[in-house]
Scaffold this active site. Structure first.
Site, mmCIF file in Angstrom:
data_model
loop_
_atom_site.group_PDB
_atom_site.id
_atom_site.type_symbol
_atom_site.label_atom_id
_atom_site.label_comp_id
_atom_site.label_asym_id
_atom_site.label_seq_id
_atom_site.Cartn_x
_atom_site.Cartn_y
_atom_site.Cartn_z
ATOM 1 N N SER A 122 44.654 1.530 32.256
ATOM 2 C CA SER A 122 43.363 2.392 32.297
ATOM 3 C C SER A 122 43.692 3.868 32.219
ATOM 4 C CB SER A 122 43.371 2.544 34.182
ATOM 5 O OG SER A 122 42.736 1.471 34.654
ATOM 6 N N ASN A 193 37.099 6.856 32.520
ATOM 7 C CA ASN A 193 38.024 7.307 33.391
ATOM 8 C C ASN A 193 37.968 8.698 33.796
ATOM 9 O OD1 ASN A 193 38.155 5.344 35.435
ATOM 10 N ND2 ASN A 193 40.269 4.369 34.108
HETATM 11 N N1 NAD Z 1 42.466 -2.630 38.873
HETATM 12 C C1 NAD Z 1 41.169 -2.507 38.355
HETATM 13 O O1 NAD Z 1 40.221 -1.806 38.871
HETATM 14 C C2 NAD Z 1 41.963 -1.356 36.842
HETATM 15 C C3 NAD Z 1 40.566 -1.518 36.324
HETATM 16 C C4 NAD Z 1 40.525 -1.551 34.582
HETATM 17 C C5 NAD Z 1 42.200 -1.445 34.061
HETATM 18 N N2 NAD Z 1 44.249 -1.504 35.324
HETATM 19 C C6 NAD Z 1 45.076 -1.808 34.721
HETATM 20 O O2 NAD Z 1 45.581 -3.050 34.199
HETATM 21 C C7 NAD Z 1 46.499 -3.397 34.609
HETATM 22 C C8 NAD Z 1 46.858 -4.157 35.929
HETATM 23 O O3 NAD Z 1 45.850 -3.917 36.756
HETATM 24 P P1 NAD Z 1 45.925 -4.520 38.049
HETATM 25 O O4 NAD Z 1 45.122 -3.960 39.252
HETATM 26 O O5 NAD Z 1 45.821 -5.832 37.548
HETATM 27 O O6 NAD Z 1 47.842 -4.624 38.674
HETATM 28 P P2 NAD Z 1 48.306 -5.810 39.815
HETATM 29 O O7 NAD Z 1 49.287 -5.241 40.687
HETATM 30 O O8 NAD Z 1 47.264 -6.762 40.573
HETATM 31 O O9 NAD Z 1 48.423 -6.739 38.799
HETATM 32 C C9 NAD Z 1 49.897 -6.242 37.589
HETATM 33 C C10 NAD Z 1 50.258 -7.917 37.577
HETATM 34 O O10 NAD Z 1 51.865 -7.706 36.156
HETATM 35 C C11 NAD Z 1 52.706 -8.870 37.226
HETATM 36 N N3 NAD Z 1 53.610 -7.946 36.057
HETATM 37 C C12 NAD Z 1 54.705 -7.235 36.538
HETATM 38 N N4 NAD Z 1 56.027 -7.030 36.395
HETATM 39 C C13 NAD Z 1 55.186 -8.335 34.713
HETATM 40 C C14 NAD Z 1 55.871 -8.628 34.009
HETATM 41 N N5 NAD Z 1 57.349 -8.119 33.924
HETATM 42 N N6 NAD Z 1 55.685 -9.831 33.323
HETATM 43 C C15 NAD Z 1 54.459 -10.221 33.726
HETATM 44 N N7 NAD Z 1 54.154 -9.575 34.624
HETATM 45 C C16 NAD Z 1 54.289 -8.628 35.397
HETATM 46 C C17 NAD Z 1 52.851 -8.606 38.061
HETATM 47 O O11 NAD Z 1 54.030 -9.270 38.906
HETATM 48 C C18 NAD Z 1 51.030 -7.851 38.872
HETATM 49 O O12 NAD Z 1 50.872 -9.325 39.361
HETATM 50 C C19 NAD Z 1 47.073 -1.847 34.906
HETATM 51 O O13 NAD Z 1 47.783 -1.384 33.560
HETATM 52 C C20 NAD Z 1 46.178 -1.553 35.669
HETATM 53 O O14 NAD Z 1 45.516 0.502 34.798
HETATM 54 C C21 NAD Z 1 43.282 -1.679 36.126
#
Ligand code: NAD
Length: 288
Positions: A122, A193
């Site tokens: 993000s 953002n």
């Molecule tokens: N939540 C939102 O609304 C949103 C929107 C757009 C972008 N993002 C971006 O997307 C990305 C993920 O966000 P999210 O909200 O899904 O987070 P989240 O915490 O729900 O999910 C992250 C996942 O990554 C996994 N993970 C961590 N280390 C790992 C590894 N070494 N190998 C494999 N998996 C691993 C974790 O177990 C977890 O399930 C971030 O970069 C965030 O900025 C989030």
């Protein structure tokens, strides 16, 4: 890599975003491997995808047979190495630069020759992530929106060294997924953002200064500007910790005081009032 050569996709991270991204690729006919850190987390992500496909089938958005076909195309793995030979990776692990760099190095080793490596970050710099792989021209941002199966936008971010070929393939792929691409350069907060978060931050400043109540701030923006949700309610859904982190990226990235995070936003995070996920933010969300 051209768009027609992309048939095998690796999605890393099966959280909120990763499971939605894997869902959409599998549904659209791509052989998809979802990489999670632990087997229990991979199983949980698969169960979430199956439940969401069921909901789409029940609503008539997809046919019941589409659900079975999507699940048949979906595998899980515990490392990029286990998914070896993919044509495209979409990294969606937690928002942590060092973790993402480690994943990018692993993806670089495991990818098919010429593969494209995308990040769903993000706010982190795509150009810096690209610097850890052999060919940074094949790295790009694919910023999906939450919930991924529903939201139409993919904000595409070109890093400083992203090639025209990589951009063209990801633009075409986004259309193939049934989504709408919109392009931004790799500047802090990209477009989404950089525009959204200062608006939320300003709404929090207005609340802090007593200019209006939380309900009236949200009503003014909802009814007056045709926003589906007011900024304070939206901040609760996004997570106040995430909002604060992104304001920090904008503030540091531009060095401009107009991006200074609201002291009230900082305090809410210090108090553990993170929004919907913690049960309370600007509003209360009692556990059902
Ligand atoms: N939540 C939102 O609304 C949103 C929107 C757009 C972008 N993002 C971006 O997307 C990305 C993920 O966000 P999210 O909200 O899904 O987070 P989240 O915490 O729900 O999910 C992250 C996942 O990554 C996994 N993970 C961590 N280390 C790992 C590894 N070494 N190998 C494999 N998996 C691993 C974790 O177990 C977890 O399930 C971030 O970069 C965030 O900025 C989030």
């Amino acid at each position: 890599m051209r768009v027609m050569d992309i048939t095998r996709v690796c999605v890393v991270g099966g959280g909120t975003m990763g499971n939605g991204i894997a869902h959409v690729f599998a549904l659209k006919g791509f052989e998809t491997t979802l990489v999670e850190a632990k087997k229990e987390l991979a199983d949980k992500a698969l169960a979430t995808i199956a439940g969401n496909l069921d909901r789409q089938a029940a609503k008539g958005v997809i046919a019941a047979t589409d659900k079975d076909a999507a699940l048949a195309r979906l595998k899980t793995a515990l490392s990029p190495a286990q998914a070896k030979g993919f044509h495209l990776a979409v990294e969606a692990v937690s928002e942590n630069l060092e973790l993402k760099k480690r994943i990018f190095r692993d993806l670089d080793e495991a990818a098919a020759p010429g593969a494209i490596l995308a990040t769903n970050t993000s706010s982190l710099p795509v150009t810096e992530l690209a610097s850890v792989v052999k060919d940074p021209s094949r790295v790009i941002g694919m910023h999906f929106m939450n919930p991924v199966p529903v939201m139409k936008l993919v904000e595409i971010i070109r890093g400083l060294q992203t090639s025209d070929e990589t951009h063209a393939a990801i633009h075409a792929l986004t259309l193939k997924l049934g989504k709408t691409p919109a392009l931004a350069k790799d500047f802090p907060g990209f477009i989404s953002n950089r525009v959204l978060m200062p608006m939320i931050n300003e709404a929090i400043t207005c609340l802090h200064e007593g200019v209006s109540s939380r309900e009236d701030i949200d009503t003014i923006m909802k009814l007056g500007m045709a926003h589906p949700m007011g900024p304070l309610q939206l901040a609760d859904y996004i997570g106040l910790d995430v909002c604060l982190a992104i304001m920090g990226v904008l503030h540091e990235g531009f060095g401009d005081s107009k991006y200074r995070p609201s002291p009230l936003l900082k305090q809410m995070v210090q108090a553990g009032r993170l929004g919907v996920k913690s049960g309370a933010g600007f509003y209360d969300y009692p556990k059902k």
